[in-house]
Design a protein around this motif. Structure first.
Motif, PDB file in Angstrom:
ATOM      1  N   ALA A 172      37.001  42.152  47.191  1.00  0.00           N
ATOM      2  CA  ALA A 172      35.937  43.852  47.615  1.00  0.00           C
ATOM      3  C   ALA A 172      35.803  43.227  49.486  1.00  0.00           C
ATOM      4  CB  ALA A 172      35.632  44.397  46.994  1.00  0.00           C
ATOM      5  N   SER A 173      34.674  41.537  49.208  1.00  0.00           N
ATOM      6  CA  SER A 173      33.836  41.322  50.467  1.00  0.00           C
ATOM      7  C   SER A 173      35.432  41.386  50.776  1.00  0.00           C
ATOM      8  CB  SER A 173      33.148  40.051  49.666  1.00  0.00           C
ATOM      9  OG  SER A 173      32.205  40.004  50.531  1.00  0.00           O
ATOM     10  N   TRP A 174      35.968  40.033  50.778  1.00  0.00           N
ATOM     11  CA  TRP A 174      37.040  39.662  51.503  1.00  0.00           C
ATOM     12  C   TRP A 174      37.885  40.874  52.525  1.00  0.00           C
ATOM     13  CZ3 TRP A 174      39.155  35.593  47.953  1.00  0.00           C
ATOM     14  CH2 TRP A 174      38.647  34.908  47.806  1.00  0.00           C
ATOM     15  N   ILE A 175      37.816  41.654  52.056  1.00  0.00           N
ATOM     16  CA  ILE A 175      38.981  42.735  52.193  1.00  0.00           C
ATOM     17  C   ILE A 175      37.683  43.253  53.603  1.00  0.00           C
ATOM     18  CG2 ILE A 175      39.500  45.014  52.099  1.00  0.00           C
ATOM     19  CD1 ILE A 175      40.849  43.860  49.728  1.00  0.00           C
ATOM     20  N   ASN A 176      36.720  43.305  52.803  1.00  0.00           N
ATOM     21  CA  ASN A 176      35.395  44.763  54.020  1.00  0.00           C
ATOM     22  C   ASN A 176      35.447  43.219  55.281  1.00  0.00           C
ATOM     23  OD1 ASN A 176      35.522  46.433  52.366  1.00  0.00           O
ATOM     24  ND2 ASN A 176      33.652  45.558  50.621  1.00  0.00           N
ATOM     25  N   LYS A 177      35.415  42.375  55.297  1.00  0.00           N
ATOM     26  CA  LYS A 177      35.433  41.434  55.992  1.00  0.00           C
ATOM     27  C   LYS A 177      36.623  41.269  56.487  1.00  0.00           C
ATOM     28  CE  LYS A 177      31.772  38.360  54.451  1.00  0.00           C
ATOM     29  NZ  LYS A 177      31.619  37.458  53.445  1.00  0.00           N
ATOM     30  N   GLY A 178      37.758  41.668  57.113  1.00  0.00           N
ATOM     31  CA  GLY A 178      38.517  42.447  57.542  1.00  0.00           C
ATOM     32  C   GLY A 178      40.100  41.970  57.582  1.00  0.00           C
ATOM     33  N   LEU A 179      40.233  41.193  56.532  1.00  0.00           N
ATOM     34  CA  LEU A 179      40.872  40.455  55.674  1.00  0.00           C
ATOM     35  C   LEU A 179      41.844  41.276  54.995  1.00  0.00           C
ATOM     36  CD1 LEU A 179      39.646  37.441  53.432  1.00  0.00           C
ATOM     37  CD2 LEU A 179      41.091  37.523  55.945  1.00  0.00           C
ATOM     38  N   ALA A 180      43.501  41.191  55.046  1.00  0.00           N
ATOM     39  CA  ALA A 180      44.685  41.850  54.824  1.00  0.00           C
ATOM     40  C   ALA A 180      44.468  42.175  53.240  1.00  0.00           C
ATOM     41  CB  ALA A 180      46.022  41.932  55.339  1.00  0.00           C
ATOM     42  N   PRO A 181      44.419  43.143  52.894  1.00  0.00           N
ATOM     43  CA  PRO A 181      44.502  43.987  51.120  1.00  0.00           C
ATOM     44  C   PRO A 181      45.414  42.181  50.631  1.00  0.00           C
ATOM     45  CG  PRO A 181      44.128  46.291  51.610  1.00  0.00           C
ATOM     46  CD  PRO A 181      44.623  44.594  52.540  1.00  0.00           C
ATOM     47  N   PHE A 182      45.251  42.096  49.279  1.00  0.00           N
ATOM     48  CA  PHE A 182      45.919  40.847  49.032  1.00  0.00           C
ATOM     49  C   PHE A 182      45.496  41.203  47.396  1.00  0.00           C
ATOM     50  CE2 PHE A 182      42.049  38.354  50.179  1.00  0.00           C
ATOM     51  CZ  PHE A 182      41.984  37.817  49.183  1.00  0.00           C
ATOM     52  N   VAL A 183      46.133  40.504  46.370  1.00  0.00           N
ATOM     53  CA  VAL A 183      46.175  40.876  44.872  1.00  0.00           C
ATOM     54  C   VAL A 183      44.634  39.316  44.462  1.00  0.00           C
ATOM     55  CG1 VAL A 183      46.900  40.526  42.664  1.00  0.00           C
ATOM     56  CG2 VAL A 183      47.802  41.991  44.602  1.00  0.00           C
ATOM     57  N   VAL A 184      43.754  40.474  43.848  1.00  0.00           N
ATOM     58  CA  VAL A 184      43.534  38.834  43.055  1.00  0.00           C
ATOM     59  C   VAL A 184      43.462  38.488  41.678  1.00  0.00           C
ATOM     60  CG1 VAL A 184      41.128  40.499  42.820  1.00  0.00           C
ATOM     61  CG2 VAL A 184      40.929  37.965  42.324  1.00  0.00           C
ATOM     62  N   ALA A 185      43.873  37.328  41.324  1.00  0.00           N
ATOM     63  CA  ALA A 185      44.427  37.326  39.477  1.00  0.00           C
ATOM     64  C   ALA A 185      43.722  36.668  38.885  1.00  0.00           C
ATOM     65  CB  ALA A 185      45.866  35.873  39.485  1.00  0.00           C
ATOM     66  N   VAL A 186      43.277  37.629  37.729  1.00  0.00           N
ATOM     67  CA  VAL A 186      42.030  36.954  36.786  1.00  0.00           C
ATOM     68  C   VAL A 186      42.695  36.994  35.920  1.00  0.00           C
ATOM     69  CG1 VAL A 186      39.783  37.203  36.127  1.00  0.00           C
ATOM     70  CG2 VAL A 186      40.663  38.325  37.828  1.00  0.00           C
ATOM     71  N   ASN A 187      42.221  35.454  34.509  1.00  0.00           N
ATOM     72  CA  ASN A 187      43.224  34.783  33.356  1.00  0.00           C
ATOM     73  C   ASN A 187      42.351  35.630  32.405  1.00  0.00           C
ATOM     74  OD1 ASN A 187      45.395  32.604  33.921  1.00  0.00           O
ATOM     75  ND2 ASN A 187      43.264  31.835  35.373  1.00  0.00           N
ATOM     76  N   LEU A 188      43.101  36.475  31.367  1.00  0.00           N
ATOM     77  CA  LEU A 188      42.179  36.837  30.147  1.00  0.00           C
ATOM     78  C   LEU A 188      42.567  36.100  29.119  1.00  0.00           C
ATOM     79  CD1 LEU A 188      43.862  40.721  30.708  1.00  0.00           C
ATOM     80  CD2 LEU A 188      41.118  39.538  31.184  1.00  0.00           C
ATOM     81  N   SER A 189      41.741  36.178  28.071  1.00  0.00           N
ATOM     82  CA  SER A 189      41.362  35.030  27.196  1.00  0.00           C
ATOM     83  C   SER A 189      41.891  35.934  25.752  1.00  0.00           C
ATOM     84  CB  SER A 189      40.365  34.787  26.821  1.00  0.00           C
ATOM     85  OG  SER A 189      39.573  35.289  25.580  1.00  0.00           O
ATOM     86  N   ALA A 190      42.495  35.600  24.480  1.00  0.00           N
ATOM     87  CA  ALA A 190      42.852  36.712  23.811  1.00  0.00           C
ATOM     88  C   ALA A 190      42.026  37.440  23.909  1.00  0.00           C
ATOM     89  CB  ALA A 190      43.725  35.858  22.763  1.00  0.00           C
ATOM     90  N   VAL A 191      40.550  36.858  23.092  1.00  0.00           N
ATOM     91  CA  VAL A 191      39.370  37.823  22.805  1.00  0.00           C
ATOM     92  C   VAL A 191      38.874  38.589  23.574  1.00  0.00           C
ATOM     93  CG1 VAL A 191      37.108  37.658  22.110  1.00  0.00           C
ATOM     94  CG2 VAL A 191      38.536  35.600  21.472  1.00  0.00           C
ATOM     95  N   GLN A 192      38.795  38.631  24.501  1.00  0.00           N
ATOM     96  CA  GLN A 192      39.161  39.504  25.312  1.00  0.00           C
ATOM     97  C   GLN A 192      39.648  40.720  25.178  1.00  0.00           C
ATOM     98  OE1 GLN A 192      38.737  36.759  28.875  1.00  0.00           O
ATOM     99  NE2 GLN A 192      37.142  38.671  30.206  1.00  0.00           N
ATOM    100  N   PHE A 193      40.833  40.356  25.623  1.00  0.00           N
ATOM    101  CA  PHE A 193      41.743  41.202  25.450  1.00  0.00           C
ATOM    102  C   PHE A 193      41.951  42.434  24.340  1.00  0.00           C
ATOM    103  CE2 PHE A 193      46.605  42.678  24.660  1.00  0.00           C
ATOM    104  CZ  PHE A 193      46.502  42.683  25.372  1.00  0.00           C
ATOM    105  N   ARG A 194      41.849  42.051  22.836  1.00  0.00           N
ATOM    106  CA  ARG A 194      41.465  42.728  22.424  1.00  0.00           C
ATOM    107  C   ARG A 194      40.283  43.474  21.780  1.00  0.00           C
ATOM    108  NH1 ARG A 194      43.421  37.194  19.181  1.00  0.00           N
ATOM    109  NH2 ARG A 194      45.630  37.287  19.709  1.00  0.00           N
ATOM    110  N   GLN A 195      38.962  43.302  22.874  1.00  0.00           N
ATOM    111  CA  GLN A 195      37.850  44.934  22.795  1.00  0.00           C
ATOM    112  C   GLN A 195      38.483  45.821  22.941  1.00  0.00           C
ATOM    113  OE1 GLN A 195      34.613  43.500  25.514  1.00  0.00           O
ATOM    114  NE2 GLN A 195      36.766  41.850  26.484  1.00  0.00           N
TER     115      GLN A 195
END
Length: 315
Positions: free
Chosen positions: A135-158
């Motif tokens: 969000a900070s990068w986009i607010n600084k004028g960069l064109a919107p792009f996707v940020v990818a975040v890895n999930l673990s099995a433990v997180q996914f099962r919350q």
């Protein structure tokens, strides 16, 4: 019918310990080694187990304080459109540097975090900071792009995981379609029906879904076609020898053909040479990620690189 197996750990008096507490602790370590090696077996305690257990406990204890001591950092690696060369996204990669342990590899500390339950707080910290950074990068004028975040099995099962993701996106001001959550096929296929429900919930919220390390674990194409997946990631182990190993080349070409027939995009990881890039370009891979373009970098250095890519991103 209930079928029960036994995993046995054995400690010997007096070589492994002279009191009950020590012997029980050693036998317990040997039992867990038996479980990790397939269960329904036995292991004798060894000094190597003692050293391994001590290091494991030291790792977990240090990890408990890593956030409070600002030892964790997120590095970002750009993802490039193979045809236009423009920036399409960046993967957030967790790094840990401890004064006593040095730089600890994710392959070492992530399993420890999952085993100890620390992955829940660490995973939420990574997600929030990656979303905040995008969000900070986009607010600084960069064109919107996707940020990818890895999930673990433990997180996914919350139980409330989709709600937590939406809350973080709202609080940090990032559009849902600028977040991509990556999970391995093993997590998705462990309980396909439950996974499908969670993924559909996330998908309905506008969040992109990617299957990471595709082809390295257990795959069920019958379930894959039912999951709301946007993208498959070809693991670097298939890309590494793509120029010289005909089997790796065939696997990559097959994954690309399969994904495209299902209407999915594909990103290949671990691109280090122009020949690898050219092969994947010829086989219509969509996105590339690797040292050929950029190494994972801290946010400040990554911002400078992304800014240089900005003209291509707006073309």
């Amino acid at each position: 019918d209930l079928n029960i197996t036994g995993s046995v750990g054995i400690a010997m008096y007096p070589s492994d310990g002279s009191d009950l507490g020590t012997l029980m602790r050693c036998a317990d370590a040997a039992m867990f080694r038996a479980k990790r090696h397939g269960r329904n077996s036995y292991r004798f305690f060894t000094k190597e187990m003692e050293v391994s257990t001590a290091l494991h406990l030291q790792l977990i204890n240090a990890l408990r304080f890593a956030q409070d001591r600002s030892e964790l950092a997120i590095h970002y690696q750009p993802q490039i459109d193979v045809h236009s060369g423009r920036l399409v996204g960046a993967e957030a990669l967790l790094r840990w540097t401890n004064p006593g342990l040095g730089d600890v590899a994710p392959s070492v500390f992530i399993p420890a975090a999952e085993e100890s339950g620390l992955i829940l707080t660490i995973g939420e910290w990574v997600l929030r900071n990656a979303v905040r950074q995008a969000a900070s990068w986009i607010n600084k004028g960069l064109a919107p792009f996707v940020v990818a975040v890895n999930l673990s099995a433990v997180q996914f099962r919350q139980p409330d995981f989709p709600e937590m993701v939406s809350r973080i996106l709202d609080e940090e001001g990032l559009p849902a379609n600028c977040l991509e959550l990556e999970l391995t096929e093993g997590v998705a296929m462990h309980d396909p029906l439950a996974a499908s429900a969670v993924l559909n919930d996330l998908y309905d919220r506008g969040i992109r879904i990617a299957i990471d390390d595709f082809g390295t674990g257990y795959s069920s194409l019958a379930y894959l076609k039912l999951l709301p997946v946007d993208l498959l990631k070809i693991d670097r182990s298939f890309v590494k020898d793509i120029e010289t190993d005909k089997n790796d080349a065939a696997i990559c070409a097959s994954i690309l053909a399969l994904a495209h027939s299902l209407g999915l995009k594909v990103v290949a990881e671990g691109i280090e040479t122009a020949a690898q890039r050219d092969f994947l370009h010829a086989h219509h891979c969509d996105y590339l990620q690797g040292y050929l373009f950029a190494k994972p970098e801290p946010s400040a250095q990554c911002l400078a690189r992304l800014s240089r890519m900005q003209p291509a991103a707006q073309a």
